[in-house]
Motif scaffolding. Structure first.
Motif, PDB file in Angstrom:
ATOM      1  N   GLN A  60       0.836  -1.187   0.000  1.00  0.00           N
ATOM      2  CA  GLN A  60       0.000   0.000   0.000  1.00  0.00           C
ATOM      3  C   GLN A  60       0.878   1.248   0.000  1.00  0.00           C
ATOM      4  O   GLN A  60       1.888   1.299   0.705  1.00  0.00           O
ATOM      5  CB  GLN A  60      -0.906   0.032   1.237  1.00  0.00           C
ATOM      6  CG  GLN A  60      -1.874  -1.131   1.309  1.00  0.00           C
ATOM      7  CD  GLN A  60      -2.924  -1.056   0.221  1.00  0.00           C
ATOM      8  OE1 GLN A  60      -3.625  -0.075   0.089  1.00  0.00           O
ATOM      9  NE2 GLN A  60      -3.010  -2.105  -0.593  1.00  0.00           N
ATOM     10  N   VAL A  61       0.486   2.236  -0.804  1.00  0.00           N
ATOM     11  CA  VAL A  61       1.197   3.508  -0.880  1.00  0.00           C
ATOM     12  C   VAL A  61       0.169   4.619  -0.685  1.00  0.00           C
ATOM     13  O   VAL A  61      -0.887   4.611  -1.321  1.00  0.00           O
ATOM     14  CB  VAL A  61       1.911   3.680  -2.245  1.00  0.00           C
ATOM     15  CG1 VAL A  61       2.583   5.035  -2.342  1.00  0.00           C
ATOM     16  CG2 VAL A  61       2.914   2.565  -2.473  1.00  0.00           C
ATOM     17  N   ARG A  62       0.479   5.548   0.200  1.00  0.00           N
ATOM     18  CA  ARG A  62      -0.407   6.694   0.423  1.00  0.00           C
ATOM     19  C   ARG A  62      -0.028   7.798  -0.553  1.00  0.00           C
ATOM     20  O   ARG A  62       1.147   8.182  -0.640  1.00  0.00           O
ATOM     21  CB  ARG A  62      -0.261   7.201   1.859  1.00  0.00           C
ATOM     22  CG  ARG A  62      -1.146   8.390   2.159  1.00  0.00           C
ATOM     23  CD  ARG A  62      -1.053   8.771   3.640  1.00  0.00           C
ATOM     24  NE  ARG A  62      -1.573  10.091   3.828  1.00  0.00           N
ATOM     25  CZ  ARG A  62      -0.882  11.120   4.285  1.00  0.00           C
ATOM     26  NH1 ARG A  62       0.378  10.982   4.620  1.00  0.00           N
ATOM     27  NH2 ARG A  62      -1.451  12.295   4.420  1.00  0.00           N
ATOM     28  N   THR A 102       3.525  12.598  -2.662  1.00  0.00           N
ATOM     29  CA  THR A 102       2.704  13.801  -2.711  1.00  0.00           C
ATOM     30  C   THR A 102       2.660  14.287  -4.149  1.00  0.00           C
ATOM     31  O   THR A 102       3.702  14.504  -4.765  1.00  0.00           O
ATOM     32  CB  THR A 102       3.268  14.909  -1.801  1.00  0.00           C
ATOM     33  OG1 THR A 102       3.319  14.419  -0.470  1.00  0.00           O
ATOM     34  CG2 THR A 102       2.390  16.148  -1.850  1.00  0.00           C
ATOM     35  N   ARG A 159       6.717   4.913   0.919  1.00  0.00           N
ATOM     36  CA  ARG A 159       5.358   4.518   1.298  1.00  0.00           C
ATOM     37  C   ARG A 159       4.369   5.669   1.195  1.00  0.00           C
ATOM     38  O   ARG A 159       3.190   5.495   1.451  1.00  0.00           O
ATOM     39  CB  ARG A 159       5.366   3.979   2.728  1.00  0.00           C
ATOM     40  CG  ARG A 159       6.168   2.709   2.874  1.00  0.00           C
ATOM     41  CD  ARG A 159       6.152   2.207   4.309  1.00  0.00           C
ATOM     42  NE  ARG A 159       7.024   1.067   4.452  1.00  0.00           N
ATOM     43  CZ  ARG A 159       8.287   1.142   4.854  1.00  0.00           C
ATOM     44  NH1 ARG A 159       8.817   2.315   5.142  1.00  0.00           N
ATOM     45  NH2 ARG A 159       9.032   0.071   4.965  1.00  0.00           N
ATOM     46  N   HIS A 160       4.890   6.856   0.863  1.00  0.00           N
ATOM     47  CA  HIS A 160       4.064   8.061   0.801  1.00  0.00           C
ATOM     48  C   HIS A 160       4.556   8.947  -0.334  1.00  0.00           C
ATOM     49  O   HIS A 160       5.742   9.235  -0.423  1.00  0.00           O
ATOM     50  CB  HIS A 160       4.160   8.800   2.149  1.00  0.00           C
ATOM     51  CG  HIS A 160       3.427  10.086   2.175  1.00  0.00           C
ATOM     52  ND1 HIS A 160       4.063  11.287   2.265  1.00  0.00           N
ATOM     53  CD2 HIS A 160       2.105  10.364   2.110  1.00  0.00           C
ATOM     54  CE1 HIS A 160       3.167  12.263   2.258  1.00  0.00           C
ATOM     55  NE2 HIS A 160       1.976  11.723   2.172  1.00  0.00           N
ATOM     56  N   ASN A 194      -5.768   4.416 -10.792  1.00  0.00           N
ATOM     57  CA  ASN A 194      -6.438   5.218  -9.784  1.00  0.00           C
ATOM     58  C   ASN A 194      -6.903   6.533 -10.379  1.00  0.00           C
ATOM     59  O   ASN A 194      -6.401   6.959 -11.421  1.00  0.00           O
ATOM     60  CB  ASN A 194      -5.475   5.525  -8.628  1.00  0.00           C
ATOM     61  CG  ASN A 194      -4.883   4.278  -8.044  1.00  0.00           C
ATOM     62  OD1 ASN A 194      -5.523   3.602  -7.272  1.00  0.00           O
ATOM     63  ND2 ASN A 194      -3.652   3.936  -8.438  1.00  0.00           N
ATOM     64  N   GLN A 204      -0.827  11.647  -1.411  1.00  0.00           N
ATOM     65  CA  GLN A 204      -1.408  12.883  -0.896  1.00  0.00           C
ATOM     66  C   GLN A 204      -1.533  13.870  -2.050  1.00  0.00           C
ATOM     67  O   GLN A 204      -0.680  13.908  -2.941  1.00  0.00           O
ATOM     68  CB  GLN A 204      -0.500  13.460   0.192  1.00  0.00           C
ATOM     69  CG  GLN A 204      -0.976  14.749   0.787  1.00  0.00           C
ATOM     70  CD  GLN A 204      -0.005  15.282   1.839  1.00  0.00           C
ATOM     71  OE1 GLN A 204       1.109  14.796   1.994  1.00  0.00           O
ATOM     72  NE2 GLN A 204      -0.437  16.295   2.566  1.00  0.00           N
ATOM     73  N   ASP A 240      -6.068  12.687   0.450  1.00  0.00           N
ATOM     74  CA  ASP A 240      -5.180  11.580   0.113  1.00  0.00           C
ATOM     75  C   ASP A 240      -5.993  10.311  -0.115  1.00  0.00           C
ATOM     76  O   ASP A 240      -7.171  10.241   0.248  1.00  0.00           O
ATOM     77  CB  ASP A 240      -4.120  11.343   1.203  1.00  0.00           C
ATOM     78  CG  ASP A 240      -4.715  11.024   2.559  1.00  0.00           C
ATOM     79  OD1 ASP A 240      -5.658  10.208   2.640  1.00  0.00           O
ATOM     80  OD2 ASP A 240      -4.240  11.591   3.554  1.00  0.00           O
ATOM     81  N   ILE A 241      -5.341   9.338  -0.743  1.00  0.00           N
ATOM     82  CA  ILE A 241      -5.913   8.005  -0.925  1.00  0.00           C
ATOM     83  C   ILE A 241      -4.779   6.994  -0.759  1.00  0.00           C
ATOM     84  O   ILE A 241      -3.606   7.321  -0.939  1.00  0.00           O
ATOM     85  CB  ILE A 241      -6.623   7.808  -2.288  1.00  0.00           C
ATOM     86  CG1 ILE A 241      -5.659   8.029  -3.458  1.00  0.00           C
ATOM     87  CG2 ILE A 241      -7.842   8.691  -2.401  1.00  0.00           C
ATOM     88  CD1 ILE A 241      -6.278   7.713  -4.831  1.00  0.00           C
ATOM     89  N   THR A 242      -5.153   5.771  -0.438  1.00  0.00           N
ATOM     90  CA  THR A 242      -4.185   4.680  -0.354  1.00  0.00           C
ATOM     91  C   THR A 242      -4.377   3.801  -1.580  1.00  0.00           C
ATOM     92  O   THR A 242      -5.509   3.428  -1.905  1.00  0.00           O
ATOM     93  CB  THR A 242      -4.398   3.873   0.941  1.00  0.00           C
ATOM     94  OG1 THR A 242      -4.257   4.773   2.047  1.00  0.00           O
ATOM     95  CG2 THR A 242      -3.378   2.758   1.063  1.00  0.00           C
TER      96      THR A 242
END
Length: 181
Positions: free
Chosen positions: A59-61, A161, A158-159, A91, A63, A82-84
């Motif tokens: 899973q990657v967040r 933007t 993992r995040h 997406n 933003q 944001d979405i995961t």
């Protein structure tokens, strides 16, 4: 001035000119290194070619940020902060824009991805940033961005933007082109 001092002055001035030219030539690579070092201004990957299977184990967040450049007074925001997502999956996020002025306006969105090392793994398959957006007075639109986070994204990321800055480009469009819109 003596001939020797004139020669020294000319030599020094030529050295200054060569140094200035070299510095100007080196600005782009220096800028790229600074952006890489500080993790800013990540340019998104080019057009996405191909398909990937979804990696449901990861899973990657993602933003979303929306800002207006100086002088731009549209309302501009993402539908969600944001979405995961799972790498490899397709997406979508909607951005909403509204022109509260009494004049037609043309805008251009410029994207950026951070951290910059992840930008090459963020693929936009459809984006409102690919074209200029024209809104009439009081008009509101929803603008989609469709994207895929590549399965090859480094495991330590993992995040992400995705940030857009919206610019007013109305004045840059010739009047005859504005009349056709």
């Amino acid at each position: 001035m003596t001939e020797l001092s004139t020669r020294r002055l000319v030599t020094r001035l030529l050295l200054v000119v060569v140094t200035m030219f070299a510095f100007g030539f080196a600005l782009v690579p220096i800028y790229d290194v600074m952006c890489q070092a500080f993790g800013i201004n990540g340019k998104t990957a080019g057009a996405y070619q191909g398909s990937q299977a979804e990696d449901a184990t990861r899973q990657v967040r993602v933003q979303f940020l929306a800002t207006n450049a100086a002088g731009m007074n549209w309302e501009f925001r993402p539908e969600a902060d944001d979405i995961t997502v799972a790498p490899g999956a397709s997406n979508q996020m909607l951005f909403v824009a509204a022109n509260p002025t009494d004049k037609p306006m043309t805008a251009q969105a410029i994207p950026s991805v951070s951290p910059s090392k992840a930008a090459a793994f963020f693929h936009k398959t459809e984006c409102f940033c690919f074209t200029q957006q024209v809104l009439q007075p009081g008009e509101r639109i929803e603008m989609p961005v469709r994207f895929i986070v590549d399965r090859d994204l480094p495991a330590d990321v993992r995040h992400l933007t995705l940030a857009y800055t919206l610019f007013d480009v109305t004045a840059r469009i010739p009047p005859h082109a504005q009349a056709k819109r």
